[in-house]
Design a protein around this motif. Structure first.
Motif, PDB file in Angstrom:
ATOM      1  N   UNK A   8     -22.096  33.865  -1.207  1.00  0.00           N
ATOM      2  CA  UNK A   8     -21.292  34.232  -2.392  1.00  0.00           C
ATOM      3  C   UNK A   8     -20.331  33.151  -2.863  1.00  0.00           C
ATOM      4  N   UNK A   9     -20.107  32.109  -2.051  1.00  0.00           N
ATOM      5  CA  UNK A   9     -19.277  30.988  -2.505  1.00  0.00           C
ATOM      6  C   UNK A   9     -19.870  30.401  -3.770  1.00  0.00           C
ATOM      7  N   UNK A  10     -21.204  30.407  -3.892  1.00  0.00           N
ATOM      8  CA  UNK A  10     -21.875  29.857  -5.061  1.00  0.00           C
ATOM      9  C   UNK A  10     -21.672  30.736  -6.297  1.00  0.00           C
ATOM     10  N   UNK A  11     -21.378  32.016  -6.094  1.00  0.00           N
ATOM     11  CA  UNK A  11     -21.155  32.906  -7.227  1.00  0.00           C
ATOM     12  C   UNK A  11     -19.743  32.772  -7.775  1.00  0.00           C
ATOM     13  N   UNK A  12     -18.802  32.353  -6.917  1.00  0.00           N
ATOM     14  CA  UNK A  12     -17.393  32.322  -7.297  1.00  0.00           C
ATOM     15  C   UNK A  12     -16.965  30.944  -7.783  1.00  0.00           C
TER      16      UNK A  12
END
Length: 117
Positions: A22-26
């Motif tokens: 989820x780091x890539x989503x934020x």
């Protein structure tokens, strides 16, 4: 190391590669990729440290003292005395009476007495 034992500790090493996605989503890619790589690298190091620790048996109690080096604090003519080991004073039995401050090696433990040479 059996597969079953490895799988019982699955929670130690894959946490960041799975939760880090989820780091890539934020964050933008320029921030997310380094953060993800550092977290994944940390997970790998954590796994390697765990793997190495699992290969060595736990040594505690009297058997952990055998082979350790102690310093003579007091030596009597009858072959007994006191040694300092890991900051603690232990009653000792010597094969030959040593001098004070000599280094001796623990060969056995009999109740609360160290057998040293």
């Amino acid at each position: 190391m059996t597969l079953r034992k490895l799988l019982t500790h699955w929670y130690i090493w894959p946490w960041f590669p799975l939760i880090g996605i989820p780091v890539f989503w934020v964050f933008p890619r320029e921030i997310a990729v380094p953060v993800y790589l550092v977290g994944t690298g940390w997970s790998v190091l954590e796994f390697v440290a765990w793997w190495r620790a699992e290969r060595h048996p736990v040594r505690s109690g009297p058997e952990a003292l055998v082979g350790q080096t102690a310093r003579v604090v007091e030596a009597n003519a009858d072959g007994t005395g006191w040694v300092s080991l890991r900051g603690e004073l232990w009653r000792a039995r010597f094969a030959t009476p040593p001098r004070i401050d000599d280094l001796v090696r623990v060969t056995a433990v009999e109740r609360t007495t160290l057998v040293v040479e």
